[in-house]
Write a protein that holds these residues in place. Structure first.
Motif, PDB file in Angstrom:
ATOM      1  N   ALA A 165      64.623 -33.773   0.607  1.00 19.93           N
ATOM      2  CA  ALA A 165      64.238 -32.920   1.730  1.00 19.93           C
ATOM      3  C   ALA A 165      63.608 -31.622   1.230  1.00 19.93           C
ATOM      4  CB  ALA A 165      65.450 -32.630   2.605  1.00 19.93           C
ATOM      5  N   ASP A 193      59.538 -30.260   1.713  1.00 22.10           N
ATOM      6  CA  ASP A 193      59.114 -28.911   2.113  1.00 22.10           C
ATOM      7  C   ASP A 193      58.188 -28.289   1.073  1.00 22.10           C
ATOM      8  OD1 ASP A 193      60.534 -28.980   4.501  1.00 22.10           O
ATOM      9  OD2 ASP A 193      62.346 -28.133   3.604  1.00 22.10           O
ATOM     10  N   ILE A 224      63.825 -37.091   6.443  1.00 22.32           N
ATOM     11  CA  ILE A 224      62.499 -36.475   6.498  1.00 22.32           C
ATOM     12  C   ILE A 224      61.722 -36.917   7.728  1.00 22.32           C
ATOM     13  CG2 ILE A 224      60.251 -36.418   5.319  1.00 22.32           C
ATOM     14  CD1 ILE A 224      61.820 -36.552   2.665  1.00 22.32           C
ATOM     15  N   LYS A 278      61.145 -34.440  10.595  1.00 25.29           N
ATOM     16  CA  LYS A 278      60.358 -33.295  10.139  1.00 25.29           C
ATOM     17  C   LYS A 278      58.889 -33.669   9.966  1.00 25.29           C
ATOM     18  CE  LYS A 278      62.323 -30.764   6.915  1.00 25.29           C
ATOM     19  NZ  LYS A 278      63.006 -30.351   5.654  1.00 25.29           N
ATOM     20  N   ASP A 283      55.659 -32.218  11.848  1.00 24.13           N
ATOM     21  CA  ASP A 283      54.609 -31.595  11.037  1.00 24.13           C
ATOM     22  C   ASP A 283      53.306 -32.387  11.052  1.00 24.13           C
ATOM     23  OD1 ASP A 283      56.408 -29.634  10.263  1.00 24.13           O
ATOM     24  OD2 ASP A 283      56.979 -30.672   8.416  1.00 24.13           O
TER      25      ASP A 283
END
Length: 430
Positions: A81, A85, A105, A108, A112
């Motif tokens: 993770a 990022d 992930i 996210k 994103d």
């Protein structure tokens, strides 16, 4: 956190501005360390060498260099993770590897708008593109593999399994539990007894308890859903207890050459399902040997190019690159972004002509992806260990999609409901 960029321009390092303007970045959340490093290393080596070969031979893709970077996770979900990022700003795709990391992930990456590429792993329902616009798991899913394994051990006649007993020896983790719902469906439909036997991470190298259970149950088949050291432990115990190796059948992550070389002739007859076929004389492998290994820029030896996992890594990078090519052509741009790569991954066409053109003929089955099919559901093959190496042991196997589709749809929608509000692919016809 270890972030190791391997910039593929004759070994030269590029500045950050140059990366943004003149290259396409692809990050791999690698695991060259930790309990699964023996498997992670050849997979990463194959991925890296394919991109390096393209840069050296062709100058990249349509004149654009490819940069390959690794962020070391040790197969840890938390570290993966963190790596996501760290790399999302410079990589147009995320490759999480760990099933736990993929699950962590996924929300996210969707928020994103960054595509996830998880070839042959993750959870099977991710292939439902209408629910999961940003994740891709070609060429096959674990449930495809489950169906193929049952087809193989039944000789293509699933009714022949009626009354038989099948053990699922699996890693006690989401990965190992993945086939259980579908296996239970098959068990209920075709009347065989399913006995799941979990192996904890701390038990991987010492499975005496599990194999005592297997010996007492006397199953007709053991399906091995192992990973890393668990596979070597299973082979050692099977041989020790005298279990017939031709009754032990593994999923594609239970087919690492080095594990079988350790037992040699004693492992003869073991079979593993694989979505890639060993083909060391294929054109792409010859070019990697010429432009990378012989040039001294590979991290592996020439002998290791024969490994099934190394060649699987090569094909994983091939899928990334073919998606890049598709997006470049569609958007008429040489430098593409993550959202454009998503289109490329959704419009992969790996047909016979394409495989010939990239030098991968005979290494992987043909398939295509689409808006609602993010896996392609290609063929796979049984490979058999002949005492020294894996050899092809079956014709192409295809999954029973009619058996799988209702469960995949159910699980995909269940995920969306649990994570509501979840952004579906509204352009995908339901």
């Amino acid at each position: 956190m270890s972030l190791l960029p391997v910039v593929l321009l004759s070994g030269a390092m590029l500045s950050a501005p140059a990366l943004a303007q003149d290259a396409i970045g692809i990050a791999n959340l690698a695991f060259r360390t930790g309990p699964f490093a023996a498997a992670g290393t050849p997979l990463a080596d194959g991925q890296r060498d394919y991109m390096l070969m393209l840069n050296e031979r062709d100058g990249g893709v349509n004149g654009i260099k490819l940069t390959y970077s690794e962020c070391e996770t040790g197969f840890s979900t938390d570290k993966a993770a963190e790596c996501y990022d760290r790399t999302k700003a410079t990589s147009i795709v995320t490759q999480p590897w760990s099933p736990g990391a993929t699950l962590a992930i996924l929300p996210k990456a969707a928020a994103d708008k960054r595509p996830i590429l998880a070839p042959g792993y993750g959870f099977s329902a991710m292939a439902e593109g209408k629910v999961f616009p940003w994740v891709f798991n070609p060429p096959v899913t674990y449930w495809d593999g489950t169906s193929m394994m049952l087809k193989s051990i039944s000789g293509g006649n699933l009714d022949s399994l009626r009354g038989k007993k099948i053990v699922l020896l699996h890693l006690d983790a989401p990965y190992g539990e993945e086939p259980i719902p579908l296996l239970q469906e098959y068990s209920d439909t075709f009347g065989f007894k399913l006995l799941p036997i979990p192996v904890g991470v701390k038990e991987m190298q010492s499975q005496s308890t599990q194999w005592q259970k297997i010996a007492s149950e006397r199953p007709d088949f053991v399906l091995l859903w192992g990973w890393g050291a668990m596979n070597a432990g299973a082979f050692a115990e099977a041989i020790k207890t005298g279990f017939s190796m031709d009754k032990l059948v593994g999923i594609w992550w239970s087919g690492h050459d080095e594990d079988l070389k350790a037992v040699g002739a004693a492992g003869k007859g073991y079979r593993t399902l694989s979505w890639n076929l060993p083909a060391s004389n294929a054109g792409v492998m010859q070019d990697i040997r010429k432009y990378v290994v012989e040039a001294g820029t590979s991290l592996t030896s020439a002998e290791e190019l024969d490994q099934l996992f190394y060649q699987r890594g090569v094909l994983i990078s091939m899928l990334s690159v073919e998606a890049i090519k598709a997006a470049q052509e569609h958007f008429d741009k040489r430098i593409i972004n993550a959202e454009q790569l998503r289109w490329g991954l959704e419009n992969l066409k790996i047909d016979a002509d394409r495989l010939v053109s990239v030098g991968a003929e005979g290494m992987i089955g043909t398939f295509s992806t689409s808006c609602d099919n993010h896996a392609g559901h290609a063929a796979a093959w049984m490979l058999s260990w002949d005492g020294e190496k894996f050899v092809k042991a079956s014709d192409a196997l295809m999954a029973d999609r009619a058996m799988i589709a209702p469960l995949a749809d159910l699980e995909a929608r269940k995920y969306a409901e649990t994570h509501a509000p979840w952004a579906m692919n509204e352009d995908c016809k339901l």
